[in-house]
Motif scaffolding. Structure first.
Motif, short mmCIF file in Angstrom:
data_model
loop_
_atom_site.label_atom_id
_atom_site.label_comp_id
_atom_site.label_asym_id
_atom_site.label_seq_id
_atom_site.Cartn_x
_atom_site.Cartn_y
_atom_site.Cartn_z
N LEU A 47 12.42 1.83 4.70
CA LEU A 47 10.99 1.58 4.49
C LEU A 47 10.64 0.10 4.67
CD1 LEU A 47 10.41 3.87 1.41
CD2 LEU A 47 9.62 4.27 3.75
N SER A 48 11.51 -0.77 4.24
CA SER A 48 11.19 -2.21 4.29
C SER A 48 11.44 -2.81 5.67
CB SER A 48 11.97 -2.97 3.23
OG SER A 48 13.35 -2.90 3.48
N HIS A 49 12.19 -2.14 6.53
CA HIS A 49 12.50 -2.66 7.86
C HIS A 49 11.84 -1.85 8.97
CE1 HIS A 49 15.60 -4.63 5.49
NE2 HIS A 49 15.60 -5.55 6.42
N ARG A 50 10.73 -1.22 8.66
CA ARG A 50 10.02 -0.40 9.64
C ARG A 50 8.71 -1.08 9.96
NH1 ARG A 50 5.98 2.42 10.03
NH2 ARG A 50 5.75 4.26 11.28
N PRO A 51 8.49 -1.41 11.22
CA PRO A 51 7.19 -1.98 11.57
C PRO A 51 6.12 -0.89 11.52
CG PRO A 51 8.50 -1.66 13.54
CD PRO A 51 9.38 -1.31 12.37
N GLY A 52 4.99 -1.24 10.99
CA GLY A 52 3.91 -0.26 10.90
C GLY A 52 2.58 -0.94 10.73
N ASP A 53 1.53 -0.12 10.78
CA ASP A 53 0.21 -0.70 10.60
C ASP A 53 -0.10 -0.86 9.12
OD1 ASP A 53 -0.41 1.83 9.71
OD2 ASP A 53 -1.52 2.39 11.51
N ALA A 54 -1.25 -1.44 8.83
CA ALA A 54 -1.60 -1.77 7.44
C ALA A 54 -1.70 -0.53 6.56
CB ALA A 54 -2.91 -2.55 7.41
N ALA A 55 -2.26 0.57 7.07
CA ALA A 55 -2.42 1.77 6.25
C ALA A 55 -1.06 2.34 5.84
CB ALA A 55 -3.22 2.83 7.01
N VAL A 56 -0.14 2.39 6.79
CA VAL A 56 1.19 2.91 6.50
C VAL A 56 1.94 1.93 5.61
CG1 VAL A 56 3.40 3.58 7.51
CG2 VAL A 56 1.28 4.26 8.62
N SER A 57 1.79 0.64 5.86
CA SER A 57 2.50 -0.36 5.07
C SER A 57 2.13 -0.29 3.59
CB SER A 57 2.22 -1.76 5.60
OG SER A 57 2.78 -1.92 6.87
N SER A 58 0.89 0.01 3.28
CA SER A 58 0.51 0.10 1.86
C SER A 58 1.23 1.26 1.19
CB SER A 58 -1.01 0.24 1.71
OG SER A 58 -1.45 1.48 2.23
N GLN A 59 1.38 2.38 1.90
CA GLN A 59 2.12 3.51 1.34
C GLN A 59 3.61 3.18 1.23
OE1 GLN A 59 0.82 6.29 -0.04
NE2 GLN A 59 -1.11 5.25 0.33
N GLU A 60 4.12 2.46 2.21
CA GLU A 60 5.52 2.04 2.16
C GLU A 60 5.76 1.11 0.97
OE1 GLU A 60 6.64 2.16 6.90
OE2 GLU A 60 5.84 0.33 6.03
N ASP A 61 4.81 0.21 0.72
CA ASP A 61 4.94 -0.70 -0.43
C ASP A 61 4.97 0.08 -1.74
OD1 ASP A 61 4.96 -2.86 1.28
OD2 ASP A 61 2.83 -3.34 0.99
N ILE A 62 4.14 1.11 -1.85
CA ILE A 62 4.15 1.96 -3.05
C ILE A 62 5.51 2.64 -3.18
CG2 ILE A 62 3.18 4.05 -4.09
CD1 ILE A 62 0.48 3.21 -2.79
N ALA A 63 6.00 3.20 -2.07
CA ALA A 63 7.29 3.89 -2.09
C ALA A 63 8.42 2.94 -2.48
CB ALA A 63 7.57 4.54 -0.74
N ILE A 64 8.42 1.73 -1.94
CA ILE A 64 9.46 0.75 -2.24
C ILE A 64 9.42 0.38 -3.72
CG2 ILE A 64 10.16 -1.65 -1.86
CD1 ILE A 64 9.35 -1.21 1.12
N SER A 65 8.23 0.18 -4.28
CA SER A 65 8.10 -0.13 -5.71
C SER A 65 8.65 1.00 -6.57
CB SER A 65 6.64 -0.39 -6.07
OG SER A 65 6.17 -1.53 -5.44
N GLU A 66 8.33 2.22 -6.20
CA GLU A 66 8.82 3.38 -6.97
C GLU A 66 10.34 3.53 -6.82
OE1 GLU A 66 7.19 5.03 -9.22
OE2 GLU A 66 5.34 3.97 -8.78
N ILE A 67 10.85 3.26 -5.63
CA ILE A 67 12.31 3.31 -5.43
C ILE A 67 12.99 2.26 -6.30
CG2 ILE A 67 14.14 2.79 -3.76
CD1 ILE A 67 12.41 4.25 -1.65
N ASP A 68 12.42 1.05 -6.35
CA ASP A 68 12.99 0.01 -7.20
C ASP A 68 13.02 0.44 -8.67
OD1 ASP A 68 13.39 -1.63 -5.00
OD2 ASP A 68 11.60 -2.85 -5.36
#
Length: 153
Positions: A47-68
């Protein structure tokens, strides 16, 4: 008579020590905790090493926080269960998936299955439930990101 006494003592000693030796070899009740940590680390990296647009990145950030958060709960439960946190079992998913988001989703599903097992210790049970909640929230965020890409949102 001495020989009989020695054999009885030896047999009694073995009967007492053998169960203790067998128990010492077991690292804890849930070896899946360490496997789940390896899979969470891999999902986080994807999730942290995947290039994406802003909409997807916000969901990735949520997922990364929950994974942590899930990793923190699982580490605590694994430590309480006597696991060696430096042990890193291999990851479950190969590189043949269509993309990193799909691989992360598959890993999170496997993590959920790894840690969703019966738990006898009430303190560890609560940690397990909190970890499952974080994994499920991460899974929902990854699924949302996949949907965003699929539907062009």
């Amino acid at each position: 008579m001495k020989l009989l006494y020695k054999r009885m003592m030896l047999t009694t000693s073995l009967a007492v020590l053998l169960p203790l030796a067998a128990h010492a070899d077991m690292p804890g009740r849930h070896p899946a905790y360490l496997h789940a940590l390896s899979d969470l680390r891999a999902a986080r990296w994807m999730l942290s090493h995947r290039p994406g647009d802003a909409a997807v990145s916000s969901q990735e950030d949520i997922a990364i926080s929950e994974i942590d958060r899930a990793m923190g709960e699982i580490k605590h439960a694994a430590y309480d269960d006597g696991k060696n946190l430096d042990d890193h079992p291999p990851v479950d998913v190969g590189a043949d998936q269509p993309g990193r988001l799909h691989q992360a989703a598959q890993l999170l599903s496997k993590v959920h299955n790894d840690i969703d097992r019966e738990e006898d210790d009430p303190q560890t049970r609560e940690l397990k439930h909190r970890a499952l909640m974080h994994v499920d929230q991460a899974q929902a965020a990854v699924d949302h990101a996949i949907g965003d890409i699929h539907y062009g949102r």
